[in-house]
Design a protein around this motif. Structure first.
Motif, PDB file in Angstrom:
ATOM      1  N   LYS A   1      -8.577   1.761  -0.360  1.00 50.38           N
ATOM      2  CA  LYS A   1      -9.347   0.665   0.506  1.00 50.38           C
ATOM      3  C   LYS A   1      -8.404   0.478   1.556  1.00 50.38           C
ATOM      4  O   LYS A   1      -6.730   1.404   1.451  1.00 50.38           O
ATOM      5  N   LEU A   2      -9.170   0.467   2.634  1.00 57.10           N
ATOM      6  CA  LEU A   2      -7.877   0.474   4.186  1.00 57.10           C
ATOM      7  C   LEU A   2      -7.317  -0.772   4.066  1.00 57.10           C
ATOM      8  O   LEU A   2      -7.787  -1.619   4.143  1.00 57.10           O
ATOM      9  N   CYS A   3      -6.382  -0.859   4.380  1.00 57.99           N
ATOM     10  CA  CYS A   3      -5.166  -2.228   4.007  1.00 57.99           C
ATOM     11  C   CYS A   3      -4.958  -3.039   6.166  1.00 57.99           C
ATOM     12  O   CYS A   3      -5.279  -4.188   6.223  1.00 57.99           O
ATOM     13  N   ALA A   4      -4.738  -2.479   6.419  1.00 52.43           N
ATOM     14  CA  ALA A   4      -4.592  -2.592   7.980  1.00 52.43           C
ATOM     15  C   ALA A   4      -4.240  -1.287   8.716  1.00 52.43           C
ATOM     16  O   ALA A   4      -4.429   0.032   8.226  1.00 52.43           O
ATOM     17  N   SER A   5      -4.431  -1.381  10.227  1.00 50.60           N
ATOM     18  CA  SER A   5      -4.490   0.149  11.178  1.00 50.60           C
ATOM     19  C   SER A   5      -4.708  -1.075  12.482  1.00 50.60           C
ATOM     20  O   SER A   5      -4.618  -2.166  12.811  1.00 50.60           O
ATOM     21  N   GLY A   6      -3.645   0.145  13.079  1.00 45.59           N
ATOM     22  CA  GLY A   6      -4.175  -0.241  13.736  1.00 45.59           C
ATOM     23  C   GLY A   6      -2.808   1.102  15.354  1.00 45.59           C
ATOM     24  O   GLY A   6      -3.372   2.358  14.746  1.00 45.59           O
ATOM     25  N   ILE A   7      -3.215   0.492  16.859  1.00 49.16           N
ATOM     26  CA  ILE A   7      -2.985   1.823  17.468  1.00 49.16           C
ATOM     27  C   ILE A   7      -1.088   2.224  16.908  1.00 49.16           C
ATOM     28  O   ILE A   7      -0.582   1.167  17.668  1.00 49.16           O
ATOM     29  N   ILE A   8      -0.137   2.937  17.363  1.00 47.11           N
ATOM     30  CA  ILE A   8       0.916   3.611  17.454  1.00 47.11           C
ATOM     31  C   ILE A   8       1.229   3.493  18.762  1.00 47.11           C
ATOM     32  O   ILE A   8       2.223   3.080  19.543  1.00 47.11           O
ATOM     33  N   GLY A   9       0.163   4.380  20.323  1.00 46.32           N
ATOM     34  CA  GLY A   9       0.491   4.283  21.791  1.00 46.32           C
ATOM     35  C   GLY A   9      -0.286   5.153  21.924  1.00 46.32           C
ATOM     36  O   GLY A   9      -1.151   6.217  21.099  1.00 46.32           O
ATOM     37  N   GLU A  10      -1.200   5.076  23.147  1.00 45.67           N
ATOM     38  CA  GLU A  10      -1.872   5.716  24.108  1.00 45.67           C
ATOM     39  C   GLU A  10      -1.146   7.199  24.581  1.00 45.67           C
ATOM     40  O   GLU A  10       0.244   6.996  25.248  1.00 45.67           O
ATOM     41  N   CYS A  11      -1.592   8.367  24.770  1.00 43.91           N
ATOM     42  CA  CYS A  11      -0.540   9.654  25.004  1.00 43.91           C
ATOM     43  C   CYS A  11      -1.079   9.471  26.822  1.00 43.91           C
ATOM     44  O   CYS A  11      -1.854   8.274  27.081  1.00 43.91           O
TER      45      CYS A  11
ATOM     46  N   PRO B   1       0.806  -1.095  -0.052  1.00 39.87           N
ATOM     47  CA  PRO B   1       0.251  -0.137  -0.136  1.00 39.87           C
ATOM     48  C   PRO B   1       1.084   1.078  -0.053  1.00 39.87           C
ATOM     49  O   PRO B   1       1.988   1.283   0.947  1.00 39.87           O
ATOM     50  N   PRO B   2       0.382   2.333  -0.583  1.00 33.02           N
ATOM     51  CA  PRO B   2       1.660   3.856  -1.293  1.00 33.02           C
ATOM     52  C   PRO B   2       1.271   4.632  -0.175  1.00 33.02           C
ATOM     53  O   PRO B   2       2.762   5.174   0.507  1.00 33.02           O
ATOM     54  N   CYS B   3       0.598   4.330   0.864  1.00 33.84           N
ATOM     55  CA  CYS B   3       0.140   5.326   2.587  1.00 33.84           C
ATOM     56  C   CYS B   3       0.367   4.925   3.360  1.00 33.84           C
ATOM     57  O   CYS B   3      -0.501   3.926   3.400  1.00 33.84           O
ATOM     58  N   LEU B   4       0.551   5.564   4.322  1.00 38.18           N
ATOM     59  CA  LEU B   4       1.391   5.346   5.791  1.00 38.18           C
ATOM     60  C   LEU B   4       0.338   6.741   6.284  1.00 38.18           C
ATOM     61  O   LEU B   4       0.703   7.783   6.352  1.00 38.18           O
ATOM     62  N   VAL B   5      -0.751   6.527   6.798  1.00 33.44           N
ATOM     63  CA  VAL B   5      -1.794   7.918   7.701  1.00 33.44           C
ATOM     64  C   VAL B   5      -1.032   7.874   9.279  1.00 33.44           C
ATOM     65  O   VAL B   5      -1.835   6.698   9.795  1.00 33.44           O
ATOM     66  N   ILE B   6      -0.796   9.095   9.368  1.00 33.51           N
ATOM     67  CA  ILE B   6      -1.219   8.979  11.602  1.00 33.51           C
ATOM     68  C   ILE B   6      -1.886   9.459  11.807  1.00 33.51           C
ATOM     69  O   ILE B   6      -2.049  10.935  11.566  1.00 33.51           O
TER      70      ILE B   6
ATOM     71  N   ASP C   1      -9.369  12.119  22.052  1.00 30.81           N
ATOM     72  CA  ASP C   1      -8.727  10.111  22.394  1.00 30.81           C
ATOM     73  C   ASP C   1      -7.833   9.903  22.881  1.00 30.81           C
ATOM     74  O   ASP C   1      -8.223   9.180  24.225  1.00 30.81           O
ATOM     75  N   GLY C   2      -6.568  11.029  22.783  1.00 24.14           N
ATOM     76  CA  GLY C   2      -5.273  10.636  23.703  1.00 24.14           C
ATOM     77  C   GLY C   2      -4.938   9.482  22.697  1.00 24.14           C
ATOM     78  O   GLY C   2      -3.508   9.187  23.165  1.00 24.14           O
ATOM     79  N   TYR C   3      -5.441   9.009  21.628  1.00 29.41           N
ATOM     80  CA  TYR C   3      -4.324   8.212  20.666  1.00 29.41           C
ATOM     81  C   TYR C   3      -4.151   8.109  19.490  1.00 29.41           C
ATOM     82  O   TYR C   3      -4.528   9.618  19.334  1.00 29.41           O
ATOM     83  N   VAL C   4      -2.716   7.549  19.334  1.00 29.47           N
ATOM     84  CA  VAL C   4      -2.312   7.872  18.068  1.00 29.47           C
ATOM     85  C   VAL C   4      -2.397   6.669  17.583  1.00 29.47           C
ATOM     86  O   VAL C   4      -1.439   5.302  17.925  1.00 29.47           O
ATOM     87  N   ARG C   5      -2.865   7.141  16.601  1.00 31.18           N
ATOM     88  CA  ARG C   5      -2.761   5.683  15.470  1.00 31.18           C
ATOM     89  C   ARG C   5      -2.581   6.309  13.741  1.00 31.18           C
ATOM     90  O   ARG C   5      -2.336   6.698  13.673  1.00 31.18           O
ATOM     91  N   TYR C   6      -2.566   4.566  12.914  1.00 30.31           N
ATOM     92  CA  TYR C   6      -1.876   4.415  11.977  1.00 30.31           C
ATOM     93  C   TYR C   6      -2.799   3.852  10.952  1.00 30.31           C
ATOM     94  O   TYR C   6      -3.790   2.882  11.236  1.00 30.31           O
ATOM     95  N   SER C   7      -2.516   3.733  10.555  1.00 33.07           N
ATOM     96  CA  SER C   7      -3.817   2.659   8.982  1.00 33.07           C
ATOM     97  C   SER C   7      -3.104   2.780   7.418  1.00 33.07           C
ATOM     98  O   SER C   7      -2.031   4.390   7.252  1.00 33.07           O
ATOM     99  N   GLU C   8      -3.125   1.873   6.305  1.00 32.75           N
ATOM    100  CA  GLU C   8      -2.591   2.064   5.290  1.00 32.75           C
ATOM    101  C   GLU C   8      -3.300   1.709   4.049  1.00 32.75           C
ATOM    102  O   GLU C   8      -4.461   1.452   4.946  1.00 32.75           O
ATOM    103  N   TRP C   9      -3.351   2.745   3.744  1.00 29.60           N
ATOM    104  CA  TRP C   9      -4.342   3.050   2.120  1.00 29.60           C
ATOM    105  C   TRP C   9      -4.273   2.602   0.632  1.00 29.60           C
ATOM    106  O   TRP C   9      -2.492   2.432   0.676  1.00 29.60           O
ATOM    107  N   GLU C  10      -4.423   2.076   0.293  1.00 24.23           N
ATOM    108  CA  GLU C  10      -4.216   1.813  -1.215  1.00 24.23           C
ATOM    109  C   GLU C  10      -5.454   1.803  -1.840  1.00 24.23           C
ATOM    110  O   GLU C  10      -6.639   1.866  -1.315  1.00 24.23           O
ATOM    111  N   PRO C  11      -5.113   2.709  -3.023  1.00 22.13           N
ATOM    112  CA  PRO C  11      -6.925   2.863  -3.649  1.00 22.13           C
ATOM    113  C   PRO C  11      -7.446   2.101  -4.657  1.00 22.13           C
ATOM    114  O   PRO C  11      -6.806   0.231  -4.586  1.00 22.13           O
TER     115      PRO C  11
END
Length: 749
Positions: free
Chosen positions: A386-396, A357-362, A367-377
C-alpha cells in the motif's frame, strides 16, 4: 455503442450482457451519442435517455429503463450531418446543444420531466442558435450562466462565445458573437471545454495545453452594444499528454488529466505529477469513450473489433492515488517515462519510529524528477503493498534526464544525501530527513544542497570553439558515493562518477550543515588506464575503520576493473584538515578482468566484509550484462602497512551463469549470500552464492518470479532479518517482499 448501420446497443460491463436499444428507421449511421440523466430523477417510463444524432441531421432521444426501451422523441435538428451532442452543465433546465459539420450550434430545451411522469409528449423547443464565423465543426460547447455566454471551441483551436439575452432573444436569429480568440490552441482541436461558474472557463486542446480564463464584463451602459472578453489567468502545459480530453478533481483530492499521447491513452495525476495508467488503444482517431468523475474513471476503446473497457477508482483517499481495478501492478506513482535508477531503504535509517511504513523508495527517471514514495504491506489484500505517501525530492536542472542515483548517510549524522547524475553532466545533491516537528511529524523533508553544471553551462550537444578545441556536451552514466564526517558541522560527500567520454573521476562536495554553504572539489582523483570504453556501472565502498576504500567499475566492452582509491581519499582528507590545497592523483586499476561479459556490464553489486584484526578484506561483486549472463567474483585484499590505507589483491575467483535471463540483464543486488537480478524479461531471479564441497564458488538459481513493472532495468533491496524488501523499476514501479532463508527456498510474500 452506435454503429454505421444505425443500430444502438447497450452493454453491462459487470454481466457482459448486450441488448438492442434502437434501430434507425432510415438505416443511416449514428455519428454521436450522449447519455442524459434528467435532474428530476427516475420516472415512470425511464431511468435515463440516450441522445443520438445521425448523418441526415436527425436528433433522436431513446428512453431507457431496466425493463424496456424505445425512441421517445425525434426531430430534424440540422440540415447537414449532426456531428456532436453536448449537455448543459450549469442550467437547471434539461437542455442540450447540437452541432453540425458546418459550425452551426443549436440550443434545445427538452421536456424531460414530462417524459419521466409519463405525460403526453411535447416537442423540444429551440432556445437559440449560433454559427461559427469560420464555418468549422464545433467540438465543445458549454453555457456560462454567470455571464450568460455560450462558449464554443472548434476543430482549428479557436475559442468563441455568444451572448444570450434571456427571454428577449429570438430563437430564429443567431446569437451575437461577443468573444473570438482564433487559433488559441494553435490549429489543434479544442477537445476539452468547461464553464466552472464564477465566470471561469477552462479549455484544453490537441496542443497539450490547458488554459484558464476569467470572463471580463464589458463597460457598456445598459442598452448600448458592447463586448465581453476572456482574460487568460492561467496556463498548464502538460508535456506528457498531447491531446487533452478531460480534467477532473476526484474523490481523493487530486487533479487528474485524461488524454492521448501518440497511440496511447494516459491518465496523469497533476497533483502528484505522475502517470497513473497508460493504455495502448491506437490513438484518438479510434472510437473511444471517456468518463471521469469524483468516484473514478472509465475508458473504453475499440481495437481489432473488440471493445476494451478499463475502470479506475480511488483506492485510498489518504494515499491520494488512482489505481486500476483490473490490475495488480503496483505502478500508480511512477514518472510517466522510463525509470533508470531506484533505491529502497528502511525508513528507520532516517529516524522514522516504530509503526511507520517500513520502506522508502527513491526513483529517478527520464522526466528529470527524483521522487520518493513510502510503502507498507497491505493487510487487506494479501501479497500487495500500500502506498502511504509520495512526493518529489527535486527536479534536475533544465529537466536533465536522471541516469543514476546514489544514497549515502553517516551513522552519526541525521538524515542522508541523495545524489543524481545524468544528461548534460548535471550533478544534483539533496538531503532528506524525516521532520520531527509537532506540526509535520513523520513527513519527509527534502532540501537541495547543491547543483553542479558543466563549465560551459547547459549548451548544445557540440559547440566548436576553435579549430583545435571542441566542447562536447557529455552525460554522466553512473555514480556511487559515501559520506565523510569532518567535524560536528561539516560533511564531505565523495562521488565516483563516470561519463560518456570514458572518464571516471572522484569529486567531493563539502557541506557546512550549520550555514548551508557548499564547496565543490572537482579534482580529487582520476581513474586511468582502465577501459577505453565508457563505464556503465560503479560500486564503491569505504571501510572507515581501516582507512580503506575500494571500487569496481564495469564498461561497455564487458570488462570489470578493480581500484584502490584509499591513498587519494586519505590524501584529500589530510589536506582538508590542514587547510591545504589537494593535488589531483591519478591511479591505475589493481586488476582488469577482461571479457567477463560478451557486451556491456549494465550493473554491479558489491558486498565488502572486513577482518580488522587480520587487516584483510573480502569483496563479493556481482555483475549483469547485455549478454544475459550473471557473473559473481570474490576478491580478497590485504591492507598495506602505513597511513595510506592502501590494499593489495591476494586472490580472486569467480562463478558464471550464461543465459541467466531471457533477455538483457539490467540490474543486480547482493548481500554476499543471496543475489537478486532482473532484466527486460520482467523476471526477478533469486540465486545463492556459496562454496561447494570442493570450495568452488557457485551461483545456484533458487527462484524465478514475474515482475509487474514493464521493462525492468533498476533493482534495489534491503534485508530485515529473513525478509527482503525489493523495489523494481522500469516502465513502472513494483514493490515485493520475499522471505529469504538459508533453511529453505525463497517465498514471495
Amino acid at each position: 455503442v452506435a454503429t454505421n448501420q444505425g443500430m444502438l446497443y447497450e452493454n453491462s460491463v459487470r454481466s457482459s450482457s448486450w441488448r438492442s436499444l434502437f434501430a434507425n428507421p432510415r438505416r443511416m449511421p449514428l455519428l454521436c451519442i450522449e447519455v442524459m440523466r434528467p435532474r428530476g430523477g427516475r420516472g415512470v417510463l425511464s431511468d435515463h435517455f440516450i441522445c443520438a444524432g445521425d448523418v441526415n441531421g436527425y436528433f433522436t432521444m431513446i428512453a431507457v429503463s431496466k425493463t424496456c426501451c424505445g425512441p421517445w422523441l425525434e426531430w430534424k435538428a440540422h440540415e447537414k450531418r449532426l456531428m456532436g451532442i453536448f449537455l448543459g452543465r450549469q442550467d437547471e433546465e434539461n437542455q442540450v446543444f447540437s452541432t453540425d459539420v458546418s459550425g452551426e450550434v443549436k440550443w434545445w430545451i427538452v421536456p424531460c420531466k414530462d417524459m419521466l411522469d409519463g405525460k403526453v409528449k411535447q416537442e423540444p423547443a429551440l432556445k437559440a442558435k449560433m454559427r461559427s464565423p469560420f464555418k468549422m465543426r464545433i467540438l465543445g460547447v458549454d453555457f456560462c450562466r454567470a455571464s450568460m455566454l455560450v462558449i464554443c471551441g472548434d476543430k482549428n483551436g479557436s475559442i468563441m462565445a455568444f451572448r444570450y439575452h434571456g427571454g428577449s432573444t429570438s430563437s430564429e436569429e443567431p446569437l451575437d458573437l461577443t468573444i473570438l480568440m482564433q487559433h488559441k490552441h494553435n490549429v489543434s482541436p479544442v477537445s476539452f471545454l468547461r464553464s466552472r461558474g464564477n465566470d471561469e472557463v477552462v479549455s484544453g486542446g490537441g496542443d497539450g495545453k490547458l488554459y484558464t480564463y476569467k470572463v471580463i464584463p464589458s463597460s457598456r451602459k445598459e442598452g448600448e452594444p458592447g463586448h465581453e472578453a476572456l482574460c487568460q489567468v492561467g496556463i498548464h502545459i502538460e508535456k506528457r499528454i498531447a491531446a487533452i480530453e478531460e480534467q477532473v478533481e476526484m474523490g481523493d483530492g487530486a487533479t487528474y488529466i485524461g488524454g492521448f499521447q501518440s497511440s496511447d491513452f494516459l491518465v496523469w495525476n497533476v497533483t502528484e505529477n505522475c502517470e497513473v495508467i497508460k493504455i495502448s488503444c491506437g490513438g484518438w482517431k479510434r472510437p473511444h469513450s471517456l468518463y471521469m468523475g469524483e468516484e473514478g474513471a472509465s475508458f473504453a476503446h475499440v481495437r481489432d473489433h473488440v471493445i476494451h473497457v478499463q475502470q479506475l477508482e480511488p483506492r485510498d483517499k489518504s494515499a491520494q492515488v488512482l489505481h486500476s481495478a483490473f490490475s495488480n501492478a503496483l505502478t500508480p506513482s511512477f514518472h510517466g517515462q522510463e525509470i533508470h535508477s531506484t533505491i529502497i531503504v528502511p525508513t528507520r535509517c532516517l529516524g522514522k519510529g516504530d509503526g511507520a511504513p517500513p520502506c522508502l523508495v527513491i526513483t529517478g527517471a527520464e522526466d528529470g524528477y527524483v521522487r520518493y514514495s513510502e510503502w507498507e504491506p497491505d493487510c487487506a489484500t494479501a501479497g500487495h503493498f500500500k502506498l502511504c505517501a509520495s512526493g518529489i525530492i527535486g527536479e534536475c536542472v533544465a529537466g536533465a534526464q536522471v541516469r543514476s542515483l546514489s544514497y549515502s548517510g553517516h551513522k552519526e549524522a541525521q538524515g542522508a544525501y541523495v545524489t543524481a547524475v545524468g544528461a548534460k553532466e548535471v550533478v544534483m545533491v539533496w538531503k532528506i530527513v524525516y521532520n520531527s516537528s509537532s506540526e509535520e511529524e513523520g513527513c519527509l523533508q527534502c532540501e537541495l544542497i547543491s547543483t553542479k553544471e558543466p563549465k560551459g553551462g547547459l549548451r548544445p550537444k557540440m559547440k566548436k570553439v576553435s579549430a583545435k578545441d571542441q566542447v562536447t556536451d557529455l552525460r554522466h552514466l553512473a555514480v556511487d558515493t559515501f559520506v565523510y564526517k569532518v567535524d560536528g558541522s561539516t560533511d564531505v560527500i565523495f562521488m565516483l562518477v563516470s561519463s560518456a567520454d570514458a572518464s571516471v573521476k572522484v569529486t567531493a562536495l563539502q557541506v557546512d550543515r550549520r550555514t548551508g554553504s557548499t564547496k565543490w572539489h572537482n579534482k580529487v582523483c582520476d581513474l586511468v588506464n582502465g577501459s577505453r570504453n565508457p563505464t556503465l556501472s560503479i560500486r564503491w565502498k569505504e571501510i572507515e575503520s581501516l582507512g580503506t576504500s575500494v571500487a569496481f567499475t564495469g564498461s561497455t566492452d564487458g570488462a570489470i576493473c578493480c581500484w584502490d582509491t584509499s591513498m587519494a581519499i586519505n590524501s584529500f582528507k589530510n589536506a582538508l584538515a590542514k587547510g591545504e590545497d589537494h593535488q589531483c592523483i591519478e591511479i591505475s586499476p589493481l586488476k582488469k578482468f577482461q571479457g567477463v561479459h560478451a557486451s556491456g556490464v549494465n550493473s554491479l553489486a558489491l558486498k565488502v566484509s572486513a577482518s580488522e584484526g587480520l587487516g584483510q578484506l573480502q569483496a563479493r561483486v556481482v555483475s549483469g550484462g547485455d549478454d544475459q549472463a550473471l557473473h559473481a567474483k570474490e576478491v580478497r585484499f590485504r591492507v598495506l602497512d602505513g597511513s595510506s590505507g592502501g590494499v593489495a589483491m591476494t586472490s580472486d575467483r569467480g562463478a558464471h551463469v550464461a543465459n541467466s535471463h531471457y533477455s538483457a540483464l539490467r540490474s543486480v543486488w547482493t548481500d554476499g549470500t543471496f543475489v537478486l537480478s532482473t532484466g527486460l524479461d520482467q523476471r526477478l531471479n533469486i540465486s545463492r552464492l556459496f562454496d561447494d564441497e570442493k570450495q568452488v564458488l557457485r551461483l545456484e538459481l533458487l527462484s524465478r518470479m514475474a515482475v509487474e513493472a514493464g521493462e525492468t532495468e533498476a533493482l534495489s533491496a534491503f534485508m530485515d532479518e529473513d525478509l527482503c524488501y525489493v523495489a523494481l523499476a522500469g516502465r513502472g514501479l513494483s514493490i515485493m517482499q520475499v522471505a529469504l532463508s538459508s533453511r529453505g527456498p525463497p517465498k514471495n510474500l
